[in-house]
Design an enzyme around this catalytic site. Structure first.
Site, PDB file in Angstrom:
ATOM      1  N   ARG A  85     -52.498  31.473  48.532  1.00 38.75           N
ATOM      2  CA  ARG A  85     -53.507  30.454  48.247  1.00 38.75           C
ATOM      3  C   ARG A  85     -53.034  29.401  47.248  1.00 38.75           C
ATOM      4  O   ARG A  85     -52.217  29.690  46.367  1.00 38.75           O
ATOM      5  CB  ARG A  85     -54.779  31.116  47.697  1.00 38.75           C
ATOM      6  CG  ARG A  85     -55.481  32.004  48.706  1.00 38.75           C
ATOM      7  CD  ARG A  85     -56.547  32.869  48.049  1.00 38.75           C
ATOM      8  NE  ARG A  85     -57.277  33.665  49.036  1.00 38.75           N
ATOM      9  CZ  ARG A  85     -56.852  34.836  49.500  1.00 38.75           C
ATOM     10  NH1 ARG A  85     -55.699  35.344  49.086  1.00 38.75           N
ATOM     11  NH2 ARG A  85     -57.573  35.499  50.387  1.00 38.75           N
ATOM     12  N   HIS A 110     -52.045  30.074  53.361  1.00 42.16           N
ATOM     13  CA  HIS A 110     -51.027  30.355  54.379  1.00 42.16           C
ATOM     14  C   HIS A 110     -50.604  29.116  55.169  1.00 42.16           C
ATOM     15  O   HIS A 110     -50.457  29.154  56.398  1.00 42.16           O
ATOM     16  CB  HIS A 110     -51.507  31.442  55.324  1.00 42.16           C
ATOM     17  CG  HIS A 110     -51.607  32.805  54.694  1.00 42.16           C
ATOM     18  ND1 HIS A 110     -50.878  33.176  53.591  1.00 42.16           N
ATOM     19  CD2 HIS A 110     -52.358  33.900  55.034  1.00 42.16           C
ATOM     20  CE1 HIS A 110     -51.170  34.429  53.265  1.00 42.16           C
ATOM     21  NE2 HIS A 110     -52.060  34.888  54.117  1.00 42.16           N
ATOM     22  N   HIS A 180     -46.068  39.126  57.040  1.00 43.98           N
ATOM     23  CA  HIS A 180     -47.452  39.605  56.922  1.00 43.98           C
ATOM     24  C   HIS A 180     -47.732  40.744  57.901  1.00 43.98           C
ATOM     25  O   HIS A 180     -48.788  40.779  58.545  1.00 43.98           O
ATOM     26  CB  HIS A 180     -48.419  38.452  57.153  1.00 43.98           C
ATOM     27  CG  HIS A 180     -49.743  38.597  56.461  1.00 43.98           C
ATOM     28  ND1 HIS A 180     -50.562  39.690  56.659  1.00 43.98           N
ATOM     29  CD2 HIS A 180     -50.388  37.784  55.585  1.00 43.98           C
ATOM     30  CE1 HIS A 180     -51.660  39.532  55.935  1.00 43.98           C
ATOM     31  NE2 HIS A 180     -51.582  38.391  55.264  1.00 43.98           N
ATOM     32  N   GLU A 318     -46.488  42.064  50.888  1.00 44.12           N
ATOM     33  CA  GLU A 318     -45.986  40.748  51.247  1.00 44.12           C
ATOM     34  C   GLU A 318     -45.143  40.151  50.111  1.00 44.12           C
ATOM     35  O   GLU A 318     -45.671  39.460  49.239  1.00 44.12           O
ATOM     36  CB  GLU A 318     -47.151  39.813  51.558  1.00 44.12           C
ATOM     37  CG  GLU A 318     -48.148  40.359  52.557  1.00 44.12           C
ATOM     38  CD  GLU A 318     -49.466  39.612  52.507  1.00 44.12           C
ATOM     39  OE1 GLU A 318     -49.445  38.363  52.562  1.00 44.12           O
ATOM     40  OE2 GLU A 318     -50.519  40.271  52.388  1.00 44.12           O
TER      41      GLU A 318
END
Length: 353
Positions: A85, A110, A180, A318
């Site tokens: 973000r 993303h 991801h 991630e």
């Protein structure tokens, strides 16, 4: 564990935005195989053996390209041009404010509306165990400065899948990549009994909208302390403000290693199958996400063989730069200059205990 569903390459062949998609299968000599699609440069499936040598499906995913496109947007994808973000979709670089797409509530997430997870990469096979996937982002796309030329190479070496990525720009910009995949080493059900260890003595707490406050907080005494092994479900519903904000785990962990060094991030063990996953990377952080918003409801959250993606049915680790890093000078930089090459590596090693 459900028996692995056979994948039909023809079911992954279509055309998106005038570019063809296909299924790429990587094979090696360690009993592990990996299936990928050019759409989002994403991992479709990973098969890995249990302690008895029986192969099983260890990531969530779908069995055709239409289901991929209609399913969880980030599932298995290579995320760019900025993972995670950015608050209010805004950042300032060299005194100039840039407004990005706000595609995650009030925030940017993303890479925006047409981030890499919604794009078809150009693919080049490098042999039975490797494929290189490339994507160019235009100057001004989603509000980012600079044309960014990027590539990720998936390389299966024995029991280890490596993601080696790089990017160059013609104008000063910001970059953040990650993978991801949603892991479930049992192949079905929840990941609450998976045992997690993380090489992280701190994390970055967030506000109620998942934006980091800028604090780097020690994990000691919190539900985020995985410096020693703990079941993921042990403290996932603890009476803790950060747990409430994330509806479980959905936070950036600060990895203990020198800046830019490749090193261990996390180890995950599934006690029944004996499967083990070791995650390593060159990145300073790793988003720990416990699949809190999977619903098990078709079509989005039902995968191969009709197996539902139930709440907390997948674990994401991630590796990446920190979320909202451009707005926090104390976070590791995400700035890329012309003439430089942004490089990173994520590795997943599969084993048994």
């Amino acid at each position: 564990m459900p028996h692995p569903v056979a994948l039909d390459p023809a079911a992954f062949r279509t055309e998106v935005d005038g570019k063809p998609t296909d299924l790429h299968t990587l094979t090696g000599d360690g009993g592990v195989s990996v299936d990928l699609t050019d759409y989002g440069a994403r991992i479709v499936r990973i098969l890995a053996p249990d302690r008895d040598g029986v192969p099983g499906d260890v990531v969530l995913g779908y069995d055709n390209i239409r289901s991929v496109m209609d399913g969880q947007a980030s599932m298995g994808a290579f995320i760019g041009r900025f993972a995670n973000r950015i608050a209010d979709g805004r950042f300032t670089l060299d005194g100039v404010e840039h407004q990005l797409a706000r595609n995650g509530g009030a925030h940017h997430i993303h890479g925006g509306v047409k981030g890499s997870r919604f794009r078809v990469f150009d693919s080049e096979r490098l042999g039975p165990g490797a494929v290189r996937m490339s994507l160019t982002y235009a100057d001004g796309e989603e509000g980012y400065p600079g044309e960014l030329r990027s590539a990720v190479t998936y390389r299966l070496d024995g029991d280890t899948l490596r993601m080696e990525y790089e990017a160059v720009t013609d104008r000063r910009t910001i970059v953040n990549f990650t993978g991801h995949a949603y892991f479930n080493l049992a192949g079905a059900g929840t990941i609450l009994d998976h045992v997690l260890t993380m090489n992280a003595r701190a994390f970055t707490p967030t506000d109620a909208t998942a934006i980091p406050t800028g604090e780097i907080r020690p994990v000691a005494g919190t539900p985020f302390d995985f410096t020693t092994p703990h079941r993921i479900g042990e403290r996932i519903d603890a009476d803790d403000e950060q747990i409430r904000f994330g509806s479980g785990y959905d936070h950036n962990m600060v990895i203990d290693k020198p800046p830019g060094a490749f090193g261990p991030v996390a180890t995950v063990e599934e006690p029944v199958s004996g499967r083990l996953l070791e995650v390593s990377s060159s990145e300073p952080g790793a988003q720990l996400h416990s699949g809190n918003f999977l619903t098990g409801v078709a079509p989005r959250d039902v995968g191969r063989g009709g197996v539902p993606f139930v709440r907390r049915g997948g674990l994401c680790i991630e590796p990446q730069r920190f979320p909202d890093a451009p707005n926090h000078p104390n976070f590791p930089s995400t700035v890329l200059d012309p003439g430089e090459t942004f490089r990173g590596v994520i590795a997943y090693r599969f084993g048994v205990r």
